[in-house]
Design an enzyme around this catalytic site. Structure first.
Site, short mmCIF file in Angstrom:
data_model
loop_
_atom_site.label_atom_id
_atom_site.label_comp_id
_atom_site.label_asym_id
_atom_site.label_seq_id
_atom_site.Cartn_x
_atom_site.Cartn_y
_atom_site.Cartn_z
N ASN A 1 2.14 0.45 1.08
CA ASN A 1 2.54 1.82 1.36
C ASN A 1 3.10 2.00 2.77
O ASN A 1 3.66 3.04 3.08
CB ASN A 1 1.37 2.78 1.13
CG ASN A 1 1.02 2.89 -0.32
OD1 ASN A 1 1.73 3.53 -1.10
ND2 ASN A 1 -0.07 2.26 -0.72
N LYS B 1 -8.90 -7.04 -1.79
CA LYS B 1 -8.38 -5.76 -2.27
C LYS B 1 -7.65 -6.06 -3.57
O LYS B 1 -6.64 -6.77 -3.58
CB LYS B 1 -7.43 -5.13 -1.27
CG LYS B 1 -6.82 -3.82 -1.81
CD LYS B 1 -5.61 -3.38 -1.03
CE LYS B 1 -4.96 -2.18 -1.74
NZ LYS B 1 -3.66 -1.80 -1.16
N SER C 1 -5.63 -4.55 -6.63
CA SER C 1 -4.88 -3.38 -7.08
C SER C 1 -4.44 -3.48 -8.54
O SER C 1 -3.68 -2.64 -9.01
CB SER C 1 -3.65 -3.17 -6.19
OG SER C 1 -4.03 -2.95 -4.85
N GLY D 1 -8.23 -1.18 -5.27
CA GLY D 1 -6.93 -0.94 -4.66
C GLY D 1 -6.25 0.31 -5.11
O GLY D 1 -5.05 0.49 -4.87
#
Length: 333
Positions: free
Chosen positions: A84, A202, A204, A228
Site C-alpha cells: 500500500n 504477514k 495476505s 494481512g
C-alpha cells in the site's frame, strides 16, 4: 472527522484497555506461548500509504500530518513501504527517506516495520541493512517473484535464510500472492520459522486453514502470524494469530484496534458484529479499487490521501460514489 464523532465514546474503554495491556497479554489468542518472543508483534499495524504531491513527489509534510493523526490510535506499530506504500514505484533514496521520516515522528514504544524485499538476495540484504540504519525495527521481506517458476521451496528457504543471517534486525516473511502470483509454501514457512532471526509472517492470502496450520505447527517456535487483511482478522485471531497488518487501518484504525481488544477479551459476539462491518469496505479498498480507492477513502476520514504515482490511475466519479456507498451502508460515513 466522522470517526471521532460517531465512534469515540464506545471505543474509548476498549482502546484504554488495549493501551494498558502488557506485551505478553497482546500475543496470539489460541496458541500457547513459545519459548519467549524477543519482539512482540501483537496488535494492529497500518501499512501506510505514501503521500504524493500533485507532481508525484513524496510529500513529507502530508506524511507527518497523517502520522500526527495516527499517534492517538493505539497501534502496535506502523508498516512502511509495503504494497500500500507503492513501494515498487519509489526510488531507493526515497525509500530510506520515508523510513527516516516515519521513525522521527514515531514514539519509541511503537514498532516500525519496513519493506525491504527485492528480487535478488544480495539487493534484499543491502536494503535491509540500510532500512535498519534508517531506524526500522523489523524488516518485512516480500517473496521474490519475477522468476516465480524457479522460486521453489528450496530457493525461497535459501533466500530468506541468507537475508535473516545478514540482517541486523528481525525479519518478517511476507506472502502476498495477489500481487506476486506466488504463495510462500507452507513447508518453507515451517522451516524458516526455526531461524532465530525470523520473527513471523504477514500472510495476505486469506487461506484460514493455512494460517491455522502455521500457528499450530510453529507453536514451539519464536514465531508470530499476522493477518494481512481486515477481512479475515477475526478468524485469524480465533486461530491464534498475533495481530494484523491491515490496509483498512489507514482509515478505520481505531475500530480495528477495538476489534483486536474485543478478541483478546473473549467478547466474540461484539467482535463478530464489528468484523462484519469491515468486510465490504476492506474489499473495496483492496481487491475492488486498490490503492487509489484507499487514498480516496482516507480523505473522508480526515487523512491526506492524495494522488498515486502513475500508472496507477485515480478513480472515476462513478467509482468514487460506489466506494462512498460501501462505507455508508456499513455505518462508517
Amino acid at each position: 472527522m466522522a470517526l471521532s464523532t460517531r465512534f469515540a465514546s464506545p471505543l474509548r474503554p476498549a482502546l484504554a484497555a488495549l493501551c494498558r495491556a502488557a506485551p505478553g497479554q497482546r500475543r496470539g489468542l489460541s496458541a500457547p506461548p513459545g519459548p519467549g518472543h524477543t519482539l512482540d508483534l501483537g496488535g494492529i499495524f497500518p501499512p501506510l500509504t505514501t503521500p504524493f504531491s500533485p507532481t508525484e513527489a513524496v510529500d513529507y509534510t502530508q506524511l507527518e500530518g497523517n502520522l500526527c493523526r495516527y499517534a492517538s490510535i493505539p497501534f502496535r506499530g506502523l508498516v512502511v513501504l509495503g504494497s500500500n506504500g507503492e513501494y515498487p514505484y519509489l526510488a531507493p533514496r526515497e525509500r530510506l527517506e520515508v523510513v527516516s521520516c516515519v521513525r522521527r515522528a514515531l514514539p519509541r514504544d511503537r514498532l516500525l516495520m519496513a519493506g525491504s524485499g527485492c528480487e535478488s538476495t544480495k539487493a534484499t540484504i543491502e536494503l535491509t541493512v540500510s532500512m535498519a540504519e534508517a531506524g526500522a525495527n523489523v524488516a518485512l521481506v516480500v517473496t521474490p517473484c519475477y522468476y516465480r517458476g524457479a522460486m521453489t521451496s528450496a530457493a525461497l528457504i535459501q533466500h530468506y535464510t541468507e537475508v535473516a543471517d545478514a540482517s541486523p534486525i528481525p525479519v518478517v516473511l511476507y506472502s502476498v500472492p495477489a500481487n506476486t502470483g506466488l504463495d510462500l509454501p507452507l513447508e518453507a514457512v515451517l522451516t524458516l520459522a526455526q531461524h532465530p532471526n525470523i520473527l513471523g509472517i504477514k500472510d495476505s492470502g486469506g487461506d484460514i486453514t493455512r494460517m491455522g496450520l502455521m500457528v499450530h505447527k510453529t507453536r514451539q517456535e519464536d514465531f508470530q502470524v499476522l493477518a494481512g487483511s481486515a477481512s479475515f482478522l477475526l478468524a485469524s485471531y480465533a486461530l491464534g494469530a498475533s495481530g494484523g497488518v491491515c490496509a483498512l487501518a489507514n482509515i478505520l484504525g481505531a475500530p480495528l484496534c477495538q476489534l483486536d481488544c474485543l478478541c483478546r477479551e473473549g467478547r466474540w459476539q461484539e467482535a463478530r458484529d464489528l468484523q462484519h462491518r469491515f468486510i465490504e469496505p476492506n474489499m473495496a479498498v483492496t481487491r475492488r479499487f486498490g490503492i487509489p480507492g484507499l487514498k480516496k477513502a482516507m480523505e473522508w476520514f480526515g487523512y491526506y490521501g492524495g494522488p498515486c504515482r502513475a500508472p496507477l490511475a485515480p478513480l472515476s466519479p462513478p467509482q468514487v460514489e460506489e466506494l462512498r456507498g460501501t462505507f455508508s451502508t456499513n455505518g462508517w460515513l
